[in-house]
Scaffold this motif. Sequence first.
Motif, PDB file in Angstrom:
ATOM      1  N   LEU A  66       0.830  -1.206   0.000  1.00 29.38           N
ATOM      2  CA  LEU A  66       0.000   0.000   0.000  1.00 29.38           C
ATOM      3  C   LEU A  66       0.862   1.252   0.000  1.00 29.38           C
ATOM      4  O   LEU A  66       2.091   1.178   0.016  1.00 29.38           O
ATOM      5  CB  LEU A  66      -0.885   0.013   1.258  1.00 29.38           C
ATOM      6  CG  LEU A  66      -1.911  -1.110   1.401  1.00 29.38           C
ATOM      7  CD1 LEU A  66      -2.603  -1.016   2.751  1.00 29.38           C
ATOM      8  CD2 LEU A  66      -2.935  -1.068   0.273  1.00 29.38           C
ATOM      9  N   GLY A  67       0.197   2.421  -0.040  1.00 31.12           N
ATOM     10  CA  GLY A  67       0.864   3.702   0.130  1.00 31.12           C
ATOM     11  C   GLY A  67       0.317   4.392   1.371  1.00 31.12           C
ATOM     12  O   GLY A  67      -0.490   3.817   2.106  1.00 31.12           O
ATOM     13  N   ALA A  68       0.775   5.625   1.597  1.00 32.00           N
ATOM     14  CA  ALA A  68       0.319   6.332   2.789  1.00 32.00           C
ATOM     15  C   ALA A  68       0.397   7.830   2.578  1.00 32.00           C
ATOM     16  O   ALA A  68       1.152   8.313   1.724  1.00 32.00           O
ATOM     17  CB  ALA A  68       1.170   5.947   3.994  1.00 32.00           C
ATOM     18  N   GLN A  69      -0.397   8.562   3.350  1.00 28.57           N
ATOM     19  CA  GLN A  69      -0.201  10.005   3.445  1.00 28.57           C
ATOM     20  C   GLN A  69       0.092  10.363   4.897  1.00 28.57           C
ATOM     21  O   GLN A  69      -0.509   9.829   5.821  1.00 28.57           O
ATOM     22  CB  GLN A  69      -1.401  10.781   2.912  1.00 28.57           C
ATOM     23  CG  GLN A  69      -2.685  10.588   3.677  1.00 28.57           C
ATOM     24  CD  GLN A  69      -3.834  11.329   3.024  1.00 28.57           C
ATOM     25  OE1 GLN A  69      -4.030  11.218   1.809  1.00 28.57           O
ATOM     26  NE2 GLN A  69      -4.573  12.087   3.812  1.00 28.57           N
ATOM     27  N   ILE A  70       1.077  11.240   5.049  1.00 24.48           N
ATOM     28  CA  ILE A  70       1.493  11.668   6.384  1.00 24.48           C
ATOM     29  C   ILE A  70       1.250  13.165   6.509  1.00 24.48           C
ATOM     30  O   ILE A  70       1.630  13.933   5.623  1.00 24.48           O
ATOM     31  CB  ILE A  70       3.002  11.380   6.597  1.00 24.48           C
ATOM     32  CG1 ILE A  70       3.273   9.875   6.569  1.00 24.48           C
ATOM     33  CG2 ILE A  70       3.497  11.987   7.916  1.00 24.48           C
ATOM     34  CD1 ILE A  70       2.632   9.109   7.698  1.00 24.48           C
ATOM     35  N   ARG A  80      -3.172   4.442   2.164  1.00 21.26           N
ATOM     36  CA  ARG A  80      -3.868   4.641   0.890  1.00 21.26           C
ATOM     37  C   ARG A  80      -3.599   3.478  -0.044  1.00 21.26           C
ATOM     38  O   ARG A  80      -2.599   2.779   0.096  1.00 21.26           O
ATOM     39  CB  ARG A  80      -3.341   5.899   0.181  1.00 21.26           C
ATOM     40  CG  ARG A  80      -3.544   7.188   0.916  1.00 21.26           C
ATOM     41  CD  ARG A  80      -2.583   8.302   0.498  1.00 21.26           C
ATOM     42  NE  ARG A  80      -2.049   8.216  -0.840  1.00 21.26           N
ATOM     43  CZ  ARG A  80      -2.427   8.997  -1.865  1.00 21.26           C
ATOM     44  NH1 ARG A  80      -3.332   9.935  -1.690  1.00 21.26           N
ATOM     45  NH2 ARG A  80      -1.872   8.853  -3.054  1.00 21.26           N
ATOM     46  N   ALA A  81      -4.510   3.337  -1.015  1.00 16.92           N
ATOM     47  CA  ALA A  81      -4.320   2.275  -2.009  1.00 16.92           C
ATOM     48  C   ALA A  81      -3.187   2.636  -2.966  1.00 16.92           C
ATOM     49  O   ALA A  81      -2.423   1.773  -3.398  1.00 16.92           O
ATOM     50  CB  ALA A  81      -5.619   2.036  -2.772  1.00 16.92           C
ATOM     51  N   GLU A  82      -3.068   3.949  -3.291  1.00 19.64           N
ATOM     52  CA  GLU A  82      -2.017   4.373  -4.221  1.00 19.64           C
ATOM     53  C   GLU A  82      -0.662   4.181  -3.573  1.00 19.64           C
ATOM     54  O   GLU A  82      -0.435   4.658  -2.451  1.00 19.64           O
ATOM     55  CB  GLU A  82      -2.183   5.861  -4.599  1.00 19.64           C
ATOM     56  CG  GLU A  82      -3.414   6.172  -5.377  1.00 19.64           C
ATOM     57  CD  GLU A  82      -4.662   6.336  -4.487  1.00 19.64           C
ATOM     58  OE1 GLU A  82      -5.693   6.755  -5.027  1.00 19.64           O
ATOM     59  OE2 GLU A  82      -4.619   6.029  -3.276  1.00 19.64           O
ATOM     60  N   ARG A  83       0.236   3.523  -4.288  1.00 19.86           N
ATOM     61  CA  ARG A  83       1.568   3.262  -3.723  1.00 19.86           C
ATOM     62  C   ARG A  83       2.317   4.573  -3.539  1.00 19.86           C
ATOM     63  O   ARG A  83       1.979   5.591  -4.124  1.00 19.86           O
ATOM     64  CB  ARG A  83       2.360   2.340  -4.660  1.00 19.86           C
ATOM     65  CG  ARG A  83       1.707   0.993  -4.881  1.00 19.86           C
ATOM     66  CD  ARG A  83       1.656   0.168  -3.614  1.00 19.86           C
ATOM     67  NE  ARG A  83       2.991  -0.324  -3.261  1.00 19.86           N
ATOM     68  CZ  ARG A  83       3.461  -1.514  -3.623  1.00 19.86           C
ATOM     69  NH1 ARG A  83       2.715  -2.332  -4.345  1.00 19.86           N
ATOM     70  NH2 ARG A  83       4.666  -1.894  -3.267  1.00 19.86           N
ATOM     71  N   GLY A  84       3.339   4.535  -2.735  1.00 18.65           N
ATOM     72  CA  GLY A  84       4.171   5.708  -2.500  1.00 18.65           C
ATOM     73  C   GLY A  84       3.719   6.467  -1.269  1.00 18.65           C
ATOM     74  O   GLY A  84       2.676   6.178  -0.678  1.00 18.65           O
ATOM     75  N   LEU A  85       4.524   7.434  -0.914  1.00 21.80           N
ATOM     76  CA  LEU A  85       4.286   8.179   0.311  1.00 21.80           C
ATOM     77  C   LEU A  85       4.027   9.636  -0.019  1.00 21.80           C
ATOM     78  O   LEU A  85       4.811  10.278  -0.705  1.00 21.80           O
ATOM     79  CB  LEU A  85       5.542   8.052   1.184  1.00 21.80           C
ATOM     80  CG  LEU A  85       5.440   8.527   2.600  1.00 21.80           C
ATOM     81  CD1 LEU A  85       4.397   7.726   3.365  1.00 21.80           C
ATOM     82  CD2 LEU A  85       6.794   8.346   3.259  1.00 21.80           C
ATOM     83  N   LEU A  86       2.886  10.141   0.458  1.00 18.88           N
ATOM     84  CA  LEU A  86       2.503  11.519   0.214  1.00 18.88           C
ATOM     85  C   LEU A  86       2.681  12.295   1.513  1.00 18.88           C
ATOM     86  O   LEU A  86       2.137  11.909   2.543  1.00 18.88           O
ATOM     87  CB  LEU A  86       1.031  11.509  -0.200  1.00 18.88           C
ATOM     88  CG  LEU A  86       0.427  12.706  -0.895  1.00 18.88           C
ATOM     89  CD1 LEU A  86       1.203  13.033  -2.166  1.00 18.88           C
ATOM     90  CD2 LEU A  86      -1.032  12.400  -1.225  1.00 18.88           C
TER      91      LEU A  86
END
Length: 344
Positions: free
Chosen positions: A232-236, A310-316
């Motif tokens: 998965l991805g994430a937002q911080i 988040r479903a979108e990969r990577g880190l926001l």
Amino acid sequence: MGEFDLIRRFFTRPTPRAVLGVGDDCALLQSAPGMQMAISTDMLVAGRHFFADTDPQRLGHKCLAVNLSDLAACGARPLAFTLALALPQADEAWLAPFAKGLLQLADAHGCELIGGDTTRGPLTMCITVFGEVPARGAVPLLPTSALLRSGARVGDDIYVSGTLGDAALALRALQGTVALPTDLLNAARARLEQPTARVALGQALRGVATACADVSDGLLGDLGHILERSGLGAQIEVERTLPLLAARANFADGAAQFDAQLGRDTALQCVLAGGDDYELVFCAPPTEREAVAQAALQSATPVTRIGTMRAERGLLLLDSQGRAIAPESLELASFDHFAAAPGP
Ligand code: ADP
Ligand code: MG
């Protein structure tokens, strides 16, 4: 003092939990029915992981704490450990405080020293810890209740325990790249040299957290392990993480003054990418917020919610207005490590 004298004097103690402790070719541990062993090894090398002249009592504490932190991240209860030690010489004035720091922490966690190895060589300590977790559990695919890096789900809250970045800030101060007031330096230095493993919180999070890791290499890097293993991805929300830098929160004239004198970027870099904190970063669904608060209370360990899976990969990384922050603007050395992976 010979090798065996040294082992007897400093590292041989009663081990009521183990069937057999120091003194034979192997130690013996009884495995309890319905439980699984959690096992982890961490090595500290002088000049690489610590300054060779670090206070030996603190070093003794730290080399066990970093291992207990791995058990904490799995939600395991510590049982025992082995200690492999390379020493340039058998120096009693060093060994006595080293053993004191080590064994005080061991006693505090009921974790018994059951064996090891001792040799002459460049100062190095390598510990293997043994802990236990109930086998029965809700982890999909694996019959365990251990907290894993995999298991996070879309929409999960992301939390971090305790404070973040002070160990990295202390390192910078000791290396002379930032100047800190003495009281704040001492406090930050204690975080670097005597980290607290979040053992009680880890166990309290079993059945609550969906994924967990300890922060040894920096928040974003270690969260990156959860993202990778969970697919998965994430937002911080970066504004939520900044107050976790204790030296900044406790700065005499306030956080704004810290930013003015030491730089807001320094604070961000320490909090987001600084290593050696040994806090836990973990995920739990929003329906478990009350349970997370209970786990924090029960273990007397503060936790802070800092973002969302988040479903979108990577880190926001988001600023206070919810706008994406360009990672390049933060000059985070390890950022490539968790840069957006191509989607499936
Ligand atoms: P072997 O040669 O069979 O590996 P050693 O003679 O090296 O065993 O060690 C004797 C005993 O002392 C063993 O039980 C070993 O686990 C223990 N031991 C050696 N070094 C340490 C240490 N640093 N801390 C605790 N126990 C140790
Ligand atoms: Mg040996």
